[in-house]
Enzyme design. Structure first.
Site, PDB file in Angstrom:
ATOM      1  NE  ARG A  70      -3.775  -1.917   2.767  1.00  0.00           N
ATOM      2  CZ  ARG A  70      -3.597  -3.058   3.437  1.00  0.00           C
ATOM      3  NH1 ARG A  70      -2.400  -3.332   3.949  1.00  0.00           N
ATOM      4  NH2 ARG A  70      -4.581  -3.924   3.582  1.00  0.00           N
ATOM      5  CB  SER A  74       5.775 -12.525  -6.260  1.00  0.00           C
ATOM      6  OG  SER A  74       4.683 -11.878  -5.629  1.00  0.00           O
ATOM      7  NE  ARG A  80       7.671  -0.840  12.350  1.00  0.00           N
ATOM      8  CZ  ARG A  80       6.675  -0.053  11.986  1.00  0.00           C
ATOM      9  NH1 ARG A  80       6.912   1.003  11.226  1.00  0.00           N
ATOM     10  NH2 ARG A  80       5.431  -0.310  12.364  1.00  0.00           N
ATOM     11  CD  GLU A  92      12.377   4.126  15.494  1.00  0.00           C
ATOM     12  OE1 GLU A  92      11.294   4.130  16.133  1.00  0.00           O
ATOM     13  OE2 GLU A  92      12.415   4.068  14.264  1.00  0.00           O
ATOM     14  CG  HIS A 112       8.872   5.850  13.881  1.00  0.00           C
ATOM     15  ND1 HIS A 112       9.169   4.574  14.305  1.00  0.00           N
ATOM     16  CD2 HIS A 112       7.888   5.695  12.959  1.00  0.00           C
ATOM     17  CE1 HIS A 112       8.401   3.699  13.677  1.00  0.00           C
ATOM     18  NE2 HIS A 112       7.604   4.368  12.865  1.00  0.00           N
TER      19      HIS A 112
END
Length: 313
Positions: free
Chosen positions: A154, A176, A232, A261, A279
């Protein structure tokens, strides 16, 4: 539902905390100095856990809560939730996808512009009065740069669509090849990096994607390349990233996430080709409220025996 015990793992959103307090029996885990004793004392009454990208529900916490029925995560990523343990025990899991996609993708574009056009350095230049002594040095154009995306989910897709508006050719790597896109697919991250000016990390964190951006990938991106991480921190081998930036083997980086973090390598602080954010990918008032409403909606759906809004397990 006021009698249902909900454990909130850490402070994450004032609105969410207030609403949980109104609707359930809220336990604030981070306020407990003796957490093991606290869990033992309240194990029979805690039926839900609310966590986020910092503190979720690991195997130890899950095992300590025999009445646990659902983990509702205030994040899209689920790397802080032991999904296998939840499946094994029949515990439901939900997250907050979609509602944060726009903000994170917007920020990725912002980081690209900030790094290439040295926006943060320009701001400092004006503030310290240096402009009166001469013009700021020339920077690098963003429009038309080759953007490679690691993970075309997304968020990756939303980044691609935004970058296309800047006439950027898009390529990607994922597990894929995607059937619904004409973007160029590469079979390896190294190949993607070799054919990109900007590499965007936007995949989920799993054991397989930990340190997926290693020295080989960084060297393939090269001394003119830019790394953008809105995924991340552990996606990137941070020690290798730091050395590449310090040695000039990588052109720049825009980082919203870090490996440990809130600890950030001090070597990055003096580099003008690096933009560092705490973040904040989904950190807007509008999105955090939408995320909180999803957490609340999933909890209320579960305890009303209705389908979860965003089920994962």
């Amino acid at each position: 539902m006021e009698a249902i015990g909900v454990l909130m793992t850490c402070p994450m959103n004032n609105y969410l905390e207030q609403e949980l307090d109104k609707r359930f029996k809220l336990f604030r885990y981070w306020t407990q100095p003796k957490q093991r004793e606290f869990l033992a004392q309240h194990a029979e009454s805690i039926r839900a856990v609310v966590g986020n990208a910092t503190a979720g529900a690991d195997a130890e916490l899950i095992d300590a809560l025999p009445k646990l029925e659902i983990v509702s995560s205030f994040s899209a990523g689920l790397d802080k939730v032991d999904l296998n343990k939840c499946k094994e025990k029949g515990i439901r899991v939900s997250n907050t996808p979609d509602v944060l996609t726009d903000d994170v993708a917007d920020l990725a574009i912002g980081l690209m512009l900030a790094v290439l056009r040295r926006i943060c350095e320009c701001d400092k230049y004006v503030r310290r009065g240096a402009w009166k002594l001469g013009d700021f040095k020339l920077t690098t154009k963003f429009s038309g740069k080759r953007v490679g995306i690691l993970g075309l989910g997304r968020i990756g897709l939303a980044v691609a669509e935004r970058a296309e508006a800047f006439d950027c050719p898009i390529s990607y790597y994922s597990r894929s090849k995607k059937a619904n896109t004409n973007y160029t697919y590469y079979n390896s991250v190294v190949e993607l990096a070799s054919n990109s000016d900007i590499l965007v990390v936007a995949c989920a964190l799993t054991p397989e994607t930990t340190h997926i951006v290693n020295r080989e990938v960084i060297d393939a991106l090269g001394p003119k390349g830019v790394l953008i991480n809105i995924g991340r921190g552990p996606h990137v081998d941070e020690a290798e990233l730091v050395s590449a930036l310090v040695e000039g083997r990588l052109g720049g980086a825009g980082l919203d996430v870090f490996e440990k973090e809130p600890e950030v390598p001090g070597q990055l602080f003096g580099l003008e080709n690096v933009v560092l954010l705490p973040h904040v990918g989904s950190g807007t008032v509008e999105t955090r409220k939408a995320m909180a409403d999803l957490v609340l909606g999933n909890l209320e759906a579960h305890f009303s025996s209705k389908p979860l809004l965003t089920p994962v397990v």
